[in-house]
Design a protein around this motif. Sequence first.
Motif, short mmCIF file in Angstrom:
data_model
loop_
_atom_site.label_atom_id
_atom_site.label_comp_id
_atom_site.label_asym_id
_atom_site.label_seq_id
_atom_site.Cartn_x
_atom_site.Cartn_y
_atom_site.Cartn_z
N THR A 17 -68.99 22.85 46.59
CA THR A 17 -69.76 21.93 45.97
C THR A 17 -69.95 22.49 44.35
OG1 THR A 17 -70.81 21.47 48.19
CG2 THR A 17 -72.30 21.25 46.30
N LEU A 18 -70.01 23.70 44.48
CA LEU A 18 -70.64 24.03 42.84
C LEU A 18 -69.14 23.82 42.02
CD1 LEU A 18 -73.04 25.56 44.30
CD2 LEU A 18 -72.39 27.55 42.79
N GLU A 19 -67.89 24.26 42.59
CA GLU A 19 -66.81 23.76 41.90
C GLU A 19 -66.71 22.27 41.45
OE1 GLU A 19 -63.33 25.09 44.29
OE2 GLU A 19 -64.20 27.21 43.97
N ASN A 20 -67.07 21.35 42.42
CA ASN A 20 -67.05 19.90 42.10
C ASN A 20 -68.21 19.70 41.09
OD1 ASN A 20 -64.78 19.54 43.96
ND2 ASN A 20 -66.58 18.81 45.69
N PHE A 21 -69.29 20.32 41.17
CA PHE A 21 -70.34 20.14 40.24
C PHE A 21 -69.95 20.51 38.82
CE2 PHE A 21 -74.47 20.98 38.35
CZ PHE A 21 -75.16 19.98 38.57
N ASP A 22 -69.27 21.46 38.85
CA ASP A 22 -68.92 21.94 37.39
C ASP A 22 -67.85 21.35 36.57
OD1 ASP A 22 -70.13 24.34 37.37
OD2 ASP A 22 -68.71 25.43 38.19
N LYS A 23 -66.93 20.44 37.73
CA LYS A 23 -65.95 19.69 37.16
C LYS A 23 -66.73 18.27 36.36
CE LYS A 23 -62.25 20.75 40.19
NZ LYS A 23 -61.30 20.46 41.47
N GLU A 24 -67.88 17.82 37.17
CA GLU A 24 -68.43 16.69 36.78
C GLU A 24 -69.20 17.02 35.66
OE1 GLU A 24 -67.80 13.71 37.79
OE2 GLU A 24 -66.40 14.66 39.41
N ILE A 25 -69.61 18.34 35.39
CA ILE A 25 -70.23 18.53 34.11
C ILE A 25 -69.52 18.52 32.97
CG2 ILE A 25 -71.28 20.60 32.75
CD1 ILE A 25 -72.88 21.55 35.14
N GLU A 26 -68.23 19.08 33.12
CA GLU A 26 -67.15 18.82 32.00
C GLU A 26 -66.79 17.39 31.95
OE1 GLU A 26 -63.77 21.13 33.36
OE2 GLU A 26 -64.77 22.94 33.43
N PHE A 27 -66.95 16.78 32.86
CA PHE A 27 -66.65 15.13 32.49
C PHE A 27 -67.87 14.52 31.68
CE2 PHE A 27 -67.64 10.82 34.07
CZ PHE A 27 -66.54 10.20 33.88
N ILE A 28 -69.07 14.91 32.02
CA ILE A 28 -70.14 14.25 31.33
C ILE A 28 -70.09 14.89 29.86
CG2 ILE A 28 -72.63 14.20 30.93
CD1 ILE A 28 -72.90 14.28 34.06
N GLN A 29 -69.69 16.04 29.55
CA GLN A 29 -69.77 16.52 28.21
C GLN A 29 -68.72 15.93 27.33
OE1 GLN A 29 -69.51 20.84 29.56
NE2 GLN A 29 -71.72 21.08 28.65
N ALA A 30 -67.43 15.45 28.12
CA ALA A 30 -66.24 14.85 27.58
C ALA A 30 -66.61 13.35 27.02
CB ALA A 30 -65.22 14.86 28.47
N MET A 31 -67.32 12.71 28.02
CA MET A 31 -67.97 11.41 27.87
C MET A 31 -68.91 11.12 26.80
SD MET A 31 -65.75 9.88 29.74
CE MET A 31 -66.35 7.94 29.37
#
Length: 305
Positions: A92-106
């Motif tokens: 769950t933490l790993e998936n969350f970290d990926k989505e943080i990276e996605f938001i930052q890129a967007m």
Amino acid sequence: MSRQTMFPEGSVKFGITPAGWVNDDFPDIDIGIPFEQIVSEMALAGFCGCSRGHKYPSDPAVLKPELDMRGLQMSEPWVSTYFTIKDMYQKTLENFDKEIEFIQAMKSGDMVLAELGCSSHQQPIALVPNAPNFSDEQWKNLANGLNDLGHKANQKGITMCYHHHMGTGVMNMDQIARLAEMTDPNLVNLCLDTGHLHFAGGDNLEFIRLYGDRIRHVHLKNIRQEVMEYCLAHQLSFKESILRGVFTVPGDPAGCLDFEAIFQALVEKDYSGWLIVEAEQDPAKAKPLLYAQMARQYLREITGL
């Protein structure tokens, strides 16, 4: 404040999810509308933001220019958490970290998430009778996990909002109250979903009264009352309920929710942020662009924005 300017100028932004075009929980609810048409119709209907769907390009370097050229911002990715089942904390933490990276890129978007451990909503089973009832240990694990994610989000300057959801262990008002009590309000904000709350027997105005200071994201989902009552009486699954037409958009005369009263309650709590139209419908029966335009026109009429 007059009806024409219900929310202060610049305080809210109107977006829409792709759920009317294609369903992310049930990808077979799909008539073949491609990504480019989906986001073009969102913009054509007058929205400035959208959430992510499974037909979207996964690479922000591809996705962001497609949204930019249509005047759309990313309003949120969805994150499923699994703190209440075994051996899923790290994943769950790993998936969350990926989505943080996605938001930052967007360069835009809130984090919207829900606990799907043991959820009935994606299963071909009766939705409400099979929704989980968490044990005290599961509640503790969920609250601790959400607080951990909220701390991560705060460090990155991202607003994280918990989404109560039909078929999950945080569905009704009592469960929402327990979640709110057990989590840190400085770490875990709330997403109000008007349709899910009504479907679960809750009251939107009461939710806003109780938790208005924690609401940082809103999903505007309307309900066809008679269809909802049929679905509950016949113990239909979530998918069956969608296909029967339980959800629709704000502004549809067939819907039962009073969005003007909901908006006024949000104004009184000084709400600012995304207001996201979401109505999981069968695109073969409910033409997506037509319903998107219906919703946007209605929102413009009652808010002046």
